[in-house]
Design a protein around this motif. Structure first.
Motif, short mmCIF file in Angstrom:
data_model
loop_
_atom_site.label_atom_id
_atom_site.label_comp_id
_atom_site.label_asym_id
_atom_site.label_seq_id
_atom_site.Cartn_x
_atom_site.Cartn_y
_atom_site.Cartn_z
N ALA A 1 0.80 -1.27 -0.04
CA ALA A 1 0.09 -0.09 -0.03
C ALA A 1 0.88 1.29 0.06
CB ALA A 1 -1.07 -0.06 1.37
N LYS A 2 2.05 1.12 0.33
CA LYS A 2 2.97 2.10 0.41
C LYS A 2 3.08 3.06 -0.77
CE LYS A 2 6.66 1.45 2.83
NZ LYS A 2 7.93 0.86 3.43
N ARG A 3 3.31 2.49 -1.82
CA ARG A 3 3.45 3.26 -3.29
C ARG A 3 2.67 2.67 -4.39
NH1 ARG A 3 8.15 2.21 -1.69
NH2 ARG A 3 8.83 0.91 -3.73
N LEU A 4 1.31 2.39 -4.18
CA LEU A 4 0.23 1.98 -5.38
C LEU A 4 0.49 3.00 -6.60
CD1 LEU A 4 -2.92 0.18 -4.64
CD2 LEU A 4 -2.73 1.87 -6.42
N ARG A 5 0.29 2.15 -7.70
CA ARG A 5 0.36 3.25 -8.77
C ARG A 5 -0.49 2.44 -9.65
NH1 ARG A 5 2.25 5.88 -5.64
NH2 ARG A 5 3.92 7.48 -5.66
N TRP A 6 -1.28 3.32 -10.61
CA TRP A 6 -2.21 2.65 -11.64
C TRP A 6 -1.77 3.54 -13.14
CZ3 TRP A 6 -6.93 0.18 -10.68
CH2 TRP A 6 -7.96 0.02 -11.73
N VAL A 7 -1.46 2.56 -13.95
CA VAL A 7 -0.90 3.16 -15.34
C VAL A 7 -1.69 2.40 -16.44
CG1 VAL A 7 1.14 3.88 -14.47
CG2 VAL A 7 1.06 1.49 -15.72
N ASP A 8 -2.07 3.00 -17.48
CA ASP A 8 -2.65 2.60 -18.71
C ASP A 8 -1.57 2.03 -19.62
OD1 ASP A 8 -5.21 3.03 -17.95
OD2 ASP A 8 -5.26 4.99 -19.13
N ALA A 9 -1.60 0.67 -20.20
CA ALA A 9 -0.67 0.22 -20.91
C ALA A 9 -0.34 0.91 -22.29
CB ALA A 9 -1.08 -1.20 -21.37
N ILE A 10 -1.19 1.63 -22.65
CA ILE A 10 -0.93 2.53 -23.74
C ILE A 10 0.14 3.57 -23.47
CG2 ILE A 10 -2.86 4.10 -23.57
CD1 ILE A 10 -3.25 3.89 -26.58
N ASP A 11 -0.04 3.99 -22.04
CA ASP A 11 0.90 5.12 -21.65
C ASP A 11 2.35 4.63 -21.41
OD1 ASP A 11 -1.09 7.35 -21.81
OD2 ASP A 11 -1.80 6.62 -19.67
N LEU A 12 2.28 3.56 -21.03
CA LEU A 12 3.69 2.75 -20.91
C LEU A 12 4.41 2.56 -22.19
CD1 LEU A 12 2.95 0.19 -18.16
CD2 LEU A 12 4.25 2.12 -17.94
N GLY A 13 3.34 2.21 -23.11
CA GLY A 13 4.05 1.92 -24.42
C GLY A 13 4.41 3.11 -25.53
N SER A 14 3.88 4.28 -24.89
CA SER A 14 4.29 5.35 -25.71
C SER A 14 5.38 6.24 -25.24
CB SER A 14 2.84 6.10 -26.00
OG SER A 14 2.52 6.63 -24.62
N ALA A 15 5.79 5.71 -24.01
CA ALA A 15 6.80 6.56 -23.23
C ALA A 15 8.22 6.36 -24.32
CB ALA A 15 7.23 5.92 -22.07
N GLN A 16 8.54 7.63 -24.33
CA GLN A 16 9.89 7.74 -25.37
C GLN A 16 10.92 8.10 -24.52
OE1 GLN A 16 9.62 7.43 -28.65
NE2 GLN A 16 7.41 7.22 -28.52
N ARG A 17 12.24 7.15 -24.79
CA ARG A 17 13.44 7.16 -24.24
C ARG A 17 14.28 8.23 -24.93
NH1 ARG A 17 12.13 1.99 -23.39
NH2 ARG A 17 12.83 0.71 -21.62
N ASP A 18 14.99 8.97 -24.16
CA ASP A 18 15.81 9.98 -24.62
C ASP A 18 17.39 9.25 -24.81
OD1 ASP A 18 17.75 12.19 -25.01
OD2 ASP A 18 16.77 13.46 -23.61
#
Length: 264
Positions: free
Chosen positions: A151-168
């Motif tokens: 419960a300390k650091r719960l996070r909720w993300v959409d797979a489409i947002d993970l997939g669209s993250a761009q690396r520098d």
């Protein structure tokens, strides 16, 4: 009350030097409120800051703020879902709910995949939210350390947002959303299968794989049948999604609904 008791009480009220030191009731600190401040109980009661009504409102406001902070990473539409709530039990069959509850409680299970064919209305996202909220509900003082940690650091993300993250590539840095997802104590990835392109598939696999290596629990929802999942992802990903005992895939079967014409 005898004379000695009366003198002792007078001495308490005046501080012993004859001057009355008990403060008169102050006006409520809420702007525009003419009510006197409520008395704070104790060995020597003193006026508080607000009247009784506004003091209660302040307590309730603080409780709501704490709840917002606690459940803030669960989408607002899903914060009311619980594993035993009517909304979930009327949508999801008993078997998947039971399997999800058991998987959530197993320390050696890192990935819990909730899958159902898109458009089935099976309630996979509702079930994932109920699991997250259940962990947050249980994380009270004295709870099992594993629950408190999740419960300390719960996070909720959409797979489409993970997939669209761009690396520098110039700086070699990881996108913040990937860093946060990998490090979350409990992560919900919603709608696996909507990520696009080779980079999208790689991002999602990296998050799930690194969390598996760190033994961090991940709940994943997917709107694909198992057959379509096996066609979309390579064997490395499949092992992370359904490789017992570290990963469990649950087919989220919905509760049978009457036909539109009223026939069963």
């Amino acid at each position: 009350m005898n004379v000695n008791h009366a003198l002792a009480e007078l001495s308490r009220l005046t501080g012993g030097d004859g001057r009355v030191t008990v403060a008169r009731p102050r006006v409520c600190a809420e702007p525009g409120c003419p009510q006197p401040a409520a008395v704070v109980p104790g060995p020597k009661p003193v006026p508080g800051t607000f009247c009784a009504a506004h003091a209660q409102a302040a307590v309730e406001g603080a409780q709501k703020a704490a709840a917002a902070e606690r459940y803030g990473h669960v989408p607002p539409a899903f914060r009311g879902w619980r594993l035993a709530s009517r909304g979930v039990t009327s949508m999801v069959a008993a078997g998947p709910i039971r399997a999800a509850r058991e998987a959530l409680g197993k320390a050696d299970v890192d990935v819990i995949l909730l899958f159902a064919e898109e458009g089935s209305g099976a309630g996979k996202t509702a079930l994932a939210a109920a699991m997250a909220n259940t962990v947050l509900d249980m994380a009270v003082p004295g709870a099992h350390p594993r629950i408190l940690e999740m419960a300390k650091r719960l996070r909720w993300v959409d797979a489409i947002d993970l997939g669209s993250a761009q690396r520098d590539s110039k700086l070699g840095g990881e996108p913040p959303i990937l860093v946060e997802a990998i490090g979350a104590s409990l992560l919900v990835i919603d709608e696996l299968g909507r990520e696009t392109g080779e980079q999208g598939l790689q991002n999602v696999f990296e998050v799930i794989n690194k969390r598996h290596q760190r033994q961090l629990k991940t709940v994943v929802t997917c709107g694909l049948s198992w057959e379509k999942i096996t066609k979309r992802y390579d064997q490395a990903m499949i092992r992370r999604l359904n490789g017992a005992p570290q990963a469990i895939a649950i087919d989220v079967v919905s509760v049978p609904r009457p036909a539109a014409n009223g026939e069963p």
